[in-house]
Design an enzyme around this catalytic site. Structure first.
Site, PDB file in Angstrom:
ATOM      1  CB  CYS A 183      34.669  16.220  38.804  1.00 26.76           C
ATOM      2  SG  CYS A 183      33.157  15.429  38.286  1.00 26.76           S
ATOM      3  CD  GLU A 184      39.149  21.120  40.847  1.00 25.59           C
ATOM      4  OE1 GLU A 184      40.195  21.128  41.508  1.00 25.59           O
ATOM      5  OE2 GLU A 184      39.076  20.836  39.636  1.00 25.59           O
ATOM      6  NE  ARG A 202      34.489  37.498  43.833  1.00 27.43           N
ATOM      7  CZ  ARG A 202      34.444  37.645  45.140  1.00 27.43           C
ATOM      8  NH1 ARG A 202      33.462  37.108  45.829  1.00 27.43           N
ATOM      9  NH2 ARG A 202      35.378  38.336  45.766  1.00 27.43           N
ATOM     10  N   GLY A 213      36.945  49.480  43.009  1.00 29.23           N
ATOM     11  CA  GLY A 213      37.500  48.628  44.059  1.00 29.23           C
ATOM     12  C   GLY A 213      36.867  48.801  45.425  1.00 29.23           C
ATOM     13  CD  GLU A 227      37.419  53.276  35.894  1.00 24.59           C
ATOM     14  OE1 GLU A 227      37.553  53.712  34.752  1.00 24.59           O
ATOM     15  OE2 GLU A 227      38.202  52.455  36.417  1.00 24.59           O
ATOM     16  N   PRO A 228      33.069  52.196  40.179  1.00 27.14           N
ATOM     17  CG  PRO A 228      31.144  52.906  41.303  1.00 27.14           C
ATOM     18  CD  PRO A 228      32.221  53.373  40.349  1.00 27.14           C
TER      19      PRO A 228
HETATM   20  C1  LIG Z   1      37.858  45.828  37.902  1.00 32.71           C
HETATM   21  C2  LIG Z   1      37.984  47.273  37.663  1.00 32.71           C
HETATM   22  C3  LIG Z   1      37.051  48.149  38.221  1.00 32.71           C
HETATM   23  C4  LIG Z   1      35.923  47.710  39.109  1.00 32.71           C
HETATM   24  O1  LIG Z   1      36.348  47.105  40.288  1.00 32.71           O
HETATM   25  P1  LIG Z   1      35.298  46.781  41.440  1.00 32.71           P
HETATM   26  O2  LIG Z   1      36.103  46.092  42.460  1.00 32.71           O
HETATM   27  O3  LIG Z   1      34.247  45.909  40.863  1.00 32.71           O
HETATM   28  O4  LIG Z   1      34.729  48.085  41.892  1.00 32.71           O
HETATM   29  C5  LIG Z   1      37.186  49.493  37.928  1.00 32.71           C
HETATM   30  N1  LIG Z   1      38.181  49.946  37.133  1.00 32.71           N
HETATM   31  C6  LIG Z   1      39.089  49.124  36.574  1.00 32.71           C
HETATM   32  C7  LIG Z   1      40.139  49.677  35.713  1.00 32.71           C
HETATM   33  C8  LIG Z   1      39.021  47.772  36.819  1.00 32.71           C
HETATM   34  O5  LIG Z   1      39.942  46.958  36.283  1.00 32.71           O
END
Ligand SMILES: *Cc1c(COP(=O)(O)O)cnc(C)c1O
Length: 478
Positions: free
Chosen positions: A399-400, A368, A283, A325-326
């Site tokens: 078409c939106e 997005r 995140g 977890e990036p």
């Molecule tokens: C989506 C997600 C991520 C990655 O999020 P980013 O915003 O791309 O860094 C990591 N872990 C989990 C469990 C997720 O659902």
């Protein structure tokens, strides 16, 4: 012309955060990958390749990845976390898992693995890509709130290093499958700790009213822990928390870390087990526009290491091995999307003239903006403009009316059909969310380095796109 009308026409519909550009042809370097520059003639180049050549040889729209930039970001994450959590500092180390859902293909899986990162997947398809790329199972994590029997079975066959369990149903399902295979499945529990973070803000008492995870406050997480401890076919490795996406505020992570470490201490005490790992999720925010202010990687790592050490001291536990977890932060800044302009319209709005610049893609390759109200920036990419900067909106061909890619940007007012426009920061959640709305084929991803350019995802052909329609009997060669 009456003054009030003249005033209206000269007013600008620019949002307050968007500064009037000193030089509309200049790039804001922090929005672009590190091997992107503009030549004196205004042509954007990536690792020495002019986008005019890329458009001619590979077509548009195309997602263009600056490969060395991607690899460098992966290594920077690995190094920053290895350093901040190093055993020399009395800590138990840290791993970085690239979140494959942000963007995954075999080339990316291979590069991530070569950079020393793990790889997070959340479906059978993503695991198949990781496996085909040669990523060892023990370097792979499996997420998902509704993993199927086929997915869990595949994960055990592959030897996935961590299955992040998301429900009580899944515990039963996984135990049955592991027992049938005669193996012990490595399990972490995904816990919702009541923290919900977005951009500059977080809520510490968020309702756990969402489909992901095992809630801490309702006791479901504790119940799941008990079930895993009691199973002969599950190995309880630790806890996991993920609080949101595109986050710039460190305090949400700190509160979540404190809560998950507290739960870990309780579980270890109650059941007399050791939980060696804690995952703090992804995140980490990036810069889509000049208003975004991401926290530098090293600073985030140091702050997280600090809070983890402090909480564990307070709880009287050892410090677990940490993972993060990036996804977005590694891949998004490494990619821009190259479009060709097809039509330009001046539209009179209540606050002035807005120029609509329509390109040859749209919400089928970047949803997005339509989906999350995301902001992007962009630049004219094939020449300099000597015209006055105009407020433009980049829209697609679908078409939106919500088919918007870049809501607000300045560009030379002479932007015209045939020009190229590049949108930076499109590495994450663009190609993976691509769709065939209006039966428009999905674009390819071109990996560019000083050595050359190669497709890592080929552009979808009309034949491929239409192959699922049994009635398509006429030729679809293009
Ligand atoms: C989506 C997600 C991520 C990655 O999020 P980013 O915003 O791309 O860094 C990591 N872990 C989990 C469990 C997720 O659902």
């Amino acid at each position: 012309m009456p003054a009030h009308i003249a005033g209206t026409l000269h007013a600008t519909p620019a949002p307050v955060w968007l500064p009037y550009p000193e030089d509309v042809n200049a790039l804001l370097p922090s929005l672009w990958s590190r091997n992107v520059v503009k030549n004196a003639d205004g042509v954007l180049t990536v690792a020495g390749h002019p986008v005019t050549d890329i458009a001619r040889d590979h077509g548009t729209p195309t997602l263009v990845m600056d490969v060395d930039d991607f690899k460098a970001r992966a290594r920077e994450y690995r190094d920053a976390y290895a350093h901040a959590f190093s055993p020399e500092q009395g800590r138990s180390g840290a791993d970085v898992f690239y979140a494959g859902k942000a963007f995954l293909c075999t080339a990316v899986a291979r590069w991530v693995h070569e950079a020393g990162l793990g790889l997070d997947t959340c479906s059978l398809g993503e695991m198949m890509i990781a496996r085909a790329a040669g990523v060892p199972g023990e370097m792979v994590g499996l997420h998902g709130n509704n993993k199927s029997v086929a997915e869990l079975d595949y994960a055990l066959d592959y030897g996935v290093g961590r299955i992040i369990v998301d429900s009580l149903d899944e515990i039963d399902r996984l135990e049955t499958i592991a027992a049938a295979r005669g193996v012990v499945a490595p399990v972490m529990l995904r816990v919702t700790v009541g923290v919900e973070a977005h951009t500059h803000d977080f809520i510490a008492t968020a309702h756990e009213d969402q489909k992901f995870g095992l809630s801490l406050s309702s006791g479901m997480a504790a119940k799941a822990a008990e079930a895993v401890v009691g199973s002969a076919h599950l190995r309880f490795d630790g806890l996991h928390s993920h609080i949101g996406s595109q986050i710039f505020d460190i305090s949400g992570f700190q509160v979540a870390a404190a809560r998950v470490l507290d739960l870990r201490a309780q579980i270890m005490r109650t059941h007399g087990v050791d939980l060696p790992e804690v995952d703090l999720g992804g995140g980490f925010g990036i810069r889509y526009t000049s208003q975004d202010t991401p926290i530098p990687v090293e600073e985030m790592a140091a702050e997280l290491a600090e809070v983890v050490a402090k909480e564990c001291r307070g709880l009287g536990t050892d410090v677990p091995r940490i993972s993060i977890e990036p996804g977005r932060a590694i891949v998004s800044p490494a990619v821009f999307t190259l479009y060709e302009v097809g039509t330009v319209k001046e539209v009179h709005t209540d606050t002035g003239i807005r120029t609509y610049v329509a390109v040859d893609g749209g919400m089928s390759d970047n949803i997005r903006t339509a989906l999350y109200d995301a902001d992007y920036s962009c630049s004219l990419a094939n020449r300099n403009s000597n015209a006055e900067p105009a407020i433009i909106r980049v829209v697609g061909k679908h078409c939106e009316s919500g088919d918007i890619i870049v809501r607000d940007e300045y560009m030379g007012a002479d932007v015209a059909p045939g020009d190229l426009v590049a949108v930076p920061g499109t590495g994450a959640y663009c190609r993976p969310l691509a769709n065939n709305y209006n039966h428009v084929p999905r674009p390819g991803v071109l990996a560019v380095s000083a050595d050359g350019a190669e497709w890592i995802v080929t552009p979808e052909s009309y034949a491929q796109m239409l192959s699922t329609d049994p009635g398509m009997t006429t030729s679809t060669e293009t």
